[in-house]
Design a protein around this motif. Structure first.
Motif, PDB file in Angstrom:
ATOM      1  N   ASP A   1      20.273  22.426  25.294  1.00 19.77           N
ATOM      2  CA  ASP A   1      21.661  21.762  25.480  1.00 19.77           C
ATOM      3  C   ASP A   1      21.720  20.209  25.186  1.00 19.77           C
ATOM      4  O   ASP A   1      22.625  19.485  24.954  1.00 19.77           O
ATOM      5  N   ALA A   2      20.534  19.754  24.676  1.00 22.12           N
ATOM      6  CA  ALA A   2      20.334  18.203  23.966  1.00 22.12           C
ATOM      7  C   ALA A   2      19.184  18.111  23.468  1.00 22.12           C
ATOM      8  O   ALA A   2      18.094  18.959  23.618  1.00 22.12           O
ATOM      9  N   GLY A   3      18.964  17.100  22.986  1.00 19.60           N
ATOM     10  CA  GLY A   3      17.569  16.463  22.216  1.00 19.60           C
ATOM     11  C   GLY A   3      17.505  16.932  20.869  1.00 19.60           C
ATOM     12  O   GLY A   3      18.126  17.837  20.021  1.00 19.60           O
ATOM     13  N   PRO A   4      16.350  16.736  20.460  1.00 19.73           N
ATOM     14  CA  PRO A   4      15.925  17.004  19.017  1.00 19.73           C
ATOM     15  C   PRO A   4      16.203  18.823  18.622  1.00 19.73           C
ATOM     16  O   PRO A   4      16.380  19.200  17.645  1.00 19.73           O
ATOM     17  N   ALA A   5      15.573  19.445  19.752  1.00 18.79           N
ATOM     18  CA  ALA A   5      15.354  21.103  19.501  1.00 18.79           C
ATOM     19  C   ALA A   5      16.932  21.492  19.290  1.00 18.79           C
ATOM     20  O   ALA A   5      17.269  22.308  18.651  1.00 18.79           O
ATOM     21  N   ALA A   6      17.900  21.004  20.262  1.00 14.98           N
ATOM     22  CA  ALA A   6      19.086  21.498  20.101  1.00 14.98           C
ATOM     23  C   ALA A   6      19.835  20.954  18.735  1.00 14.98           C
ATOM     24  O   ALA A   6      20.231  21.991  17.968  1.00 14.98           O
ATOM     25  N   GLY A   7      19.535  19.961  18.158  1.00 14.24           N
ATOM     26  CA  GLY A   7      19.935  19.465  16.889  1.00 14.24           C
ATOM     27  C   GLY A   7      19.384  20.436  15.665  1.00 14.24           C
ATOM     28  O   GLY A   7      19.893  20.770  14.772  1.00 14.24           O
TER      29      GLY A   7
END
Length: 468
Positions: free
Chosen positions: A112-118
């Protein structure tokens, strides 16, 4: 009823309204995919997933830039396709449905958030852009094969752009409302993704069924390599000029699209209803002026009408730099003016593309619509990706602060100035300066007829070398 065999040429005159309407339905798919990522993906990354504006700009730009390579491949493959449905129609169905499923997946990531989500968003967007290439390229190639009539292509494009305006209105205005109505954040964007996927399926299936039985034209195998395709395009001077202009203008339009949410929230101070109102004012008048643009084009010619529409768009965008001191009603009226210019710019650029394809066939005796539309959609896609990328970099340079809460963070005056200039001055300059590239464009009905006459007389060289 199956389509006529591929060896039959395009009809010389008018097409049934069923074909006009059926072909135009494909704009639901192209309009939704062309609008919503440019509108919501950058703010989704910066204000919901917490990705820095500069990184978000690259994540949005990368997958669309990939299409610069994929689109010519899609054109070459569709040129070589032989089926009872013709060379183009199978891709409307298969690639269209794939695009819908992949679009919904963009907003359905496990993080839902952070570099992995991007990173997940970037990969899913890349896959969706690839499917879009295999839908868009055959779709844009079809008009040159549906009809050989100069004026009929304008009518066909008018239907298409009218429905494209509806698609932009519905997807661009309703998508933000769905995000808000379903709780915002990641969950709201997931519901929005399903809604847009449904629009894409409707457009793809509608175009596939609506063009059943329409002429398929003569489809020849295209050049075997990208280098050879570029060489074909380089010898077509009107196409070169038109493509360069459209790519730069697409980047300008895309910066407006990318900035809608930021402009509504930071300048108009209306983050909830502002994006929808901006879209209604942008697209609603465009629907009303479409018949007027058709008459203008018939009177002054496509090229002059394109220049006029582009200048209206540019002047309107530049006028919005005064938005912080204007009443809201004046801002929305200026946006309506921009929409009127945008409608004409799209109609005439897309109506001039089949003329370039017909010019090439008249000179060479080879119909290679897939080559030209592959390069065209690659350029358009790159321009539409470049706009959000540039806008994201402007935000980064002006100090825009990202957020992972689903709500934009408080911004400095410098950041708000970046939001404003990226939405107004930058697109105005791109759209206006691009007109300088049209100076070599000189196609008219008389010149197209002359080329065809010379070709039929087997004197191709006399008008065939247009590489200068």
């Amino acid at each position: 009823m199956d389509a006529p065999p591929a060896g039959t040429g395009p009809v010389p005159g008018g097409l049934p309204r069923r074909v006009h309407a059926g072909y135009a339905l494909g704009s639901l798919a192209t309009g939704a995919f062309g609008t919503v990522p440019g509108l919501l993906l950058l703010p989704y990354l910066t204000d919901t997933l917490g990705v820095a504006a500069g990184v978000a700009a690259l994540l949005v730009l990368g997958p669309k830039a990939w299409d610069v390579l994929v689109n010519p491949v899609a054109g070459r493959i569709s040129d070589r396709t032989r089926s009872r449905w013709g060379a183009r129609r199978p891709y409307l169905l298969v690639a269209g449905v794939a695009m819908a499923l992949l679009f919904a997946a963009i907003f359905a990531g496990p993080v839902d958030a952070g570099p992995a989500a991007g990173a997940y968003v970037a990969i899913a967007f890349l896959a969706t852009a690839t499917a879009f290439a295999f839908f868009q390229v055959p779709y844009v190639a079809m008009p040159a094969e549906l009809t050989g009539d100069y004026a009929e292509r304008t009518r066909l494009m008018t239907w298409r752009i009218a429905l494209l305006a509806v698609a932009i209105l519905v997807s661009g205005a309703v998508a933000p409302l769905i995000v808000s109505a379903t709780g915002g954040g990641v969950a709201g964007h997931r519901w929005m993704g399903l809604f847009v996927a449904a629009l894409i399926v409707l457009g793809a299936v509608g175009a596939f069924l609506g063009t059943r039985g329409a002429p398929t034209g003569t489809v020849a195998e295209s050049e075997p390599t990208l280098r050879a395709q570029l060489a074909v395009a380089a010898r077509n001077r009107p196409f070169r000029a038109l493509l360069l202009c459209f790519v730069v203008q697409s980047a300008g339009v895309a910066t407006i699209l990318a900035g809608v949410n930021y402009f509504a929230g930071q300048i108009l101070r209306d983050p909830d209803g502002g994006p929808t109102l901006l879209f209604v004012c942008f697209v609603g008048p465009a629907l009303l002026v479409m018949p007027l643009w058709t008459r203008v084009g018939a009177r002054v010619g496509k090229l002059a009408a394109l220049v006029a529409a582009s200048l209206i768009l540019a002047v309107g965008a530049l006028a919005l730099v005064a938005a912080p001191v204007l009443p809201a009603v004046a801002v929305y009226l200026v946006v309506a003016l921009i929409g009127c210019g945008y409608a004409g710019q799209q109609v005439f650029a897309l109506a001039m593309l089949p003329d370039c394809i017909a010019w090439d066939e008249a000179r060479t005796g080879r119909r290679q619509a897939g080559v030209f539309t592959g390069l065209w959609t690659a350029g358009e896609t790159f321009g539409l990706a470049l706009g959000p990328g540039i806008y994201g970099l402007v935000l980064q340079a002006s100090g825009y602060v990202s957020s992972d809460t689903g709500t934009a963070a408080a911004q400095s005056d410098t950041a708000r100035l970046g939001v404003l200039l990226g939405f107004t001055v930058l697109p105005a300059l791109l759209v206006a300066v691009a007109l300088l590239t049209l100076r070599p464009y000189d196609l008219t009905p008389a010149r197209l007829a002359e080329a065809g006459t010379v070709r039929r007389g087997h004197d191709v060289v006399a008008v065939g070398d247009d590489s200068r």
